[in-house]
Motif scaffolding. Structure first.
Motif, PDB file in Angstrom:
ATOM      1  N   TRP A  33     -44.815 -17.454   8.419  1.00  0.00           N
ATOM      2  CA  TRP A  33     -44.062 -18.699   8.596  1.00  0.00           C
ATOM      3  C   TRP A  33     -44.927 -19.818   9.155  1.00  0.00           C
ATOM      4  O   TRP A  33     -44.830 -20.973   8.730  1.00  0.00           O
ATOM      5  CB  TRP A  33     -42.839 -18.456   9.487  1.00  0.00           C
ATOM      6  N   PHE A  47     -41.797 -33.859   4.736  1.00  0.00           N
ATOM      7  CA  PHE A  47     -41.672 -32.397   4.814  1.00  0.00           C
ATOM      8  C   PHE A  47     -41.830 -31.899   6.257  1.00  0.00           C
ATOM      9  O   PHE A  47     -41.410 -30.786   6.566  1.00  0.00           O
ATOM     10  CB  PHE A  47     -42.653 -31.710   3.869  1.00  0.00           C
ATOM     11  N   ILE A  50     -38.407 -31.557   7.263  1.00  0.00           N
ATOM     12  CA  ILE A  50     -37.784 -30.328   6.740  1.00  0.00           C
ATOM     13  C   ILE A  50     -38.222 -29.115   7.547  1.00  0.00           C
ATOM     14  O   ILE A  50     -37.447 -28.194   7.765  1.00  0.00           O
ATOM     15  CB  ILE A  50     -38.176 -30.124   5.250  1.00  0.00           C
ATOM     16  N   ASP A  53     -37.025 -27.716  11.962  1.00  0.00           N
ATOM     17  CA  ASP A  53     -36.116 -26.657  12.423  1.00  0.00           C
ATOM     18  C   ASP A  53     -36.777 -25.284  12.310  1.00  0.00           C
ATOM     19  O   ASP A  53     -36.612 -24.436  13.184  1.00  0.00           O
ATOM     20  CB  ASP A  53     -34.819 -26.705  11.613  1.00  0.00           C
ATOM     21  N   ARG A 100     -29.699 -14.057  14.767  1.00  0.00           N
ATOM     22  CA  ARG A 100     -29.185 -15.237  14.065  1.00  0.00           C
ATOM     23  C   ARG A 100     -30.338 -16.192  13.707  1.00  0.00           C
ATOM     24  O   ARG A 100     -30.292 -16.894  12.706  1.00  0.00           O
ATOM     25  CB  ARG A 100     -28.068 -15.948  14.843  1.00  0.00           C
ATOM     26  N   ARG A 104     -31.632 -17.290   9.664  1.00  0.00           N
ATOM     27  CA  ARG A 104     -31.917 -18.630   9.095  1.00  0.00           C
ATOM     28  C   ARG A 104     -33.261 -18.636   8.372  1.00  0.00           C
ATOM     29  O   ARG A 104     -33.403 -19.207   7.288  1.00  0.00           O
ATOM     30  CB  ARG A 104     -31.923 -19.693  10.195  1.00  0.00           C
ATOM     31  N   TRP A 111     -35.379 -19.182  -0.560  1.00  0.00           N
ATOM     32  CA  TRP A 111     -35.681 -20.445  -1.226  1.00  0.00           C
ATOM     33  C   TRP A 111     -37.159 -20.474  -1.631  1.00  0.00           C
ATOM     34  O   TRP A 111     -37.496 -20.752  -2.789  1.00  0.00           O
ATOM     35  CB  TRP A 111     -35.331 -21.601  -0.300  1.00  0.00           C
ATOM     36  N   LEU A 112     -38.011 -20.144  -0.694  1.00  0.00           N
ATOM     37  CA  LEU A 112     -39.438 -20.140  -0.993  1.00  0.00           C
ATOM     38  C   LEU A 112     -39.748 -19.205  -2.165  1.00  0.00           C
ATOM     39  O   LEU A 112     -40.504 -19.552  -3.077  1.00  0.00           O
ATOM     40  CB  LEU A 112     -40.227 -19.688   0.240  1.00  0.00           C
ATOM     41  N   CYS A 132     -37.956 -27.255  -7.356  1.00  0.00           N
ATOM     42  CA  CYS A 132     -37.641 -27.146  -5.930  1.00  0.00           C
ATOM     43  C   CYS A 132     -36.149 -27.375  -5.693  1.00  0.00           C
ATOM     44  O   CYS A 132     -35.508 -26.623  -4.952  1.00  0.00           O
ATOM     45  CB  CYS A 132     -38.482 -28.166  -5.154  1.00  0.00           C
ATOM     46  N   LEU A 140     -30.554 -21.810  -0.248  1.00  0.00           N
ATOM     47  CA  LEU A 140     -30.327 -22.347   1.085  1.00  0.00           C
ATOM     48  C   LEU A 140     -29.259 -23.443   1.157  1.00  0.00           C
ATOM     49  O   LEU A 140     -28.565 -23.583   2.166  1.00  0.00           O
ATOM     50  CB  LEU A 140     -31.675 -22.894   1.599  1.00  0.00           C
ATOM     51  N   HIS A 144     -26.070 -25.472   4.111  1.00  0.00           N
ATOM     52  CA  HIS A 144     -26.360 -26.762   4.719  1.00  0.00           C
ATOM     53  C   HIS A 144     -25.247 -27.769   4.482  1.00  0.00           C
ATOM     54  O   HIS A 144     -24.687 -27.824   3.389  1.00  0.00           O
ATOM     55  CB  HIS A 144     -27.672 -27.331   4.145  1.00  0.00           C
ATOM     56  N   ILE A 148     -27.851 -32.836   5.228  1.00  0.00           N
ATOM     57  CA  ILE A 148     -29.142 -32.145   5.112  1.00  0.00           C
ATOM     58  C   ILE A 148     -29.500 -31.943   3.644  1.00  0.00           C
ATOM     59  O   ILE A 148     -30.649 -32.144   3.231  1.00  0.00           O
ATOM     60  CB  ILE A 148     -29.120 -30.804   5.875  1.00  0.00           C
TER      61      ILE A 148
HETATM   62  C1  1PW Z   1     -41.539 -26.437  -0.860  1.00  0.00           C
HETATM   63  C2  1PW Z   1     -40.517 -25.339  -0.592  1.00  0.00           C
HETATM   64  C3  1PW Z   1     -40.605 -24.832   0.783  1.00  0.00           C
HETATM   65  C4  1PW Z   1     -39.521 -23.967   1.360  1.00  0.00           C
HETATM   66  C5  1PW Z   1     -39.701 -23.878   2.841  1.00  0.00           C
HETATM   67  C6  1PW Z   1     -38.537 -23.580   3.674  1.00  0.00           C
HETATM   68  C7  1PW Z   1     -38.365 -24.425   4.897  1.00  0.00           C
HETATM   69  C8  1PW Z   1     -36.988 -24.259   5.423  1.00  0.00           C
HETATM   70  C9  1PW Z   1     -36.441 -25.247   6.348  1.00  0.00           C
HETATM   71  C10 1PW Z   1     -35.162 -25.913   5.881  1.00  0.00           C
HETATM   72  C11 1PW Z   1     -34.520 -26.621   7.009  1.00  0.00           C
HETATM   73  C12 1PW Z   1     -33.629 -27.812   6.691  1.00  0.00           C
HETATM   74  C13 1PW Z   1     -33.081 -28.519   7.916  1.00  0.00           C
HETATM   75  C14 1PW Z   1     -32.484 -27.638   8.980  1.00  0.00           C
HETATM   76  C15 1PW Z   1     -31.285 -27.094   8.942  1.00  0.00           C
HETATM   77  C16 1PW Z   1     -30.671 -26.187   9.987  1.00  0.00           C
HETATM   78  O1  1PW Z   1     -29.406 -26.709  10.306  1.00  0.00           O
HETATM   79  C17 1PW Z   1     -30.517 -24.795   9.395  1.00  0.00           C
HETATM   80  N1  1PW Z   1     -31.793 -24.135   9.390  1.00  0.00           N
HETATM   81  C18 1PW Z   1     -32.309 -23.538   8.296  1.00  0.00           C
HETATM   82  C19 1PW Z   1     -33.683 -22.933   8.416  1.00  0.00           C
HETATM   83  O2  1PW Z   1     -31.718 -23.473   7.241  1.00  0.00           O
HETATM   84  C20 1PW Z   1     -29.495 -23.930  10.131  1.00  0.00           C
HETATM   85  O3  1PW Z   1     -29.918 -23.626  11.430  1.00  0.00           O
HETATM   86  P1  1PW Z   1     -28.839 -23.674  12.610  1.00  0.00           P
HETATM   87  O4  1PW Z   1     -28.329 -25.101  12.678  1.00  0.00           O
HETATM   88  O5  1PW Z   1     -27.730 -22.726  12.240  1.00  0.00           O
HETATM   89  O6  1PW Z   1     -29.574 -23.272  13.852  1.00  0.00           O
END
Ligand code: 1PW
Length: 208
Positions: A33, A47, A50, A53, A100, A104, A111-112, A132, A140, A144, A148
């Motif tokens: 990660w 990014f 993005i 979090d 938890r 996440r 997704w990746l 993407c 994912l 959201h 988001i």
């Molecule tokens: C180019 C492709 C790359 C994929 C990489 C993945 C990165 C993932 C991060 C996405 C985060 C988006 C904004 C955050 C949202 C949070 O609310 C959410 N977190 C995630 C990781 O989905 C939920 O977390 P929470 O609010 O329940 O603590």
């Protein structure tokens, strides 16, 4: 060389996660990660938003791995056992459990996986942003809220075309990058499947 960074390292970390007993080691999982986050930063400021979090979540897990209970956080299996036995997952309003938090990251890993698989198999003239967005919508995005999803979609539009994207992965030519993905993606799939099965078995897939 400063800034030299290859997505190969990320995939190697996920490869190193799975033990002979099919346990997922948290140390290499988090290094994977960390590498991925470094890679996302090379894609530009939008990014970084993005990945913010994910940074917080990886940090929290690293703290568990270094903390007093570190032995309980060697693998995902140990963590689930420990947090369940301690009742750490029962109390409402406990948004900082390892389970938890990993859930996440686990959803984001899907997704990746879909994104890189899409990139690998797409035609040369395909748009990275479409790959993407499609992989995000198939994974994912379901977790959201609208705001988001909207911000994510705006970020995706800034992604470079497929061949340029394969170049910034820093694995060699586009062909070499595609070959590397073909080799490495099954390992990410493995990590994903083992985690999914573990969380399903303990009914942890909906942890708030
Ligand atoms: C180019 C492709 C790359 C994929 C990489 C993945 C990165 C993932 C991060 C996405 C985060 C988006 C904004 C955050 C949202 C949070 O609310 C959410 N977190 C995630 C990781 O989905 C939920 O977390 P929470 O609010 O329940 O603590």
């Amino acid at each position: 060389m400063a800034g030299a960074f290859s997505l190969r390292e990320v995939l190697a970390a996920f490869q190193a996660c799975v033990t002979e007993r099919r346990e997922v080691l948290l140390g290499p999982y988090l290094s994977g990660w960390r590498g991925l986050i470094r890679f996302l930063h090379t894609l530009g400021a939008i990014f970084s938003f993005i990945s913010k979090d994910a940074v917080a979540k990886v940090q929290l897990m690293e703290d568990y791995c270094r903390g007093e209970q570190r032995e309980q956080y060697v693998s995902l299996q140990a963590m689930v056992r420990y947090e369940l036995a301690q009742g750490l997952l029962d109390a409402p309003g406990r948004p900082d459990s390892g389970c938890r938090t990993v859930l996440r990251l686990h959803r984001a890993l899907r997704w990746l996986q879909l994104f890189l698989e899409g990139l690998r198999t797409a035609r040369q003239d395909s748009r990275t942003s479409t790959i993407c967005t499609d992989s995000y919508n198939a994974s994912l995005a379901a977790y959201h809220p609208w705001v988001i999803r909207k911000a994510a979609t705006v970020a995706f539009r800034t992604l470079p075309p497929r061949d340029a994207f394969l170049q910034i992965m820093n694995v060699g030519t586009a062909e070499e990058a595609v070959a590397m993905l073909g080799e490495a993606l099954p390992y990410i799939g493995d990590v994903y499947d083992i985690t999914q099965q573990l969380f399903a078995q303990h009914e942890l897939l909906d942890l708030p």
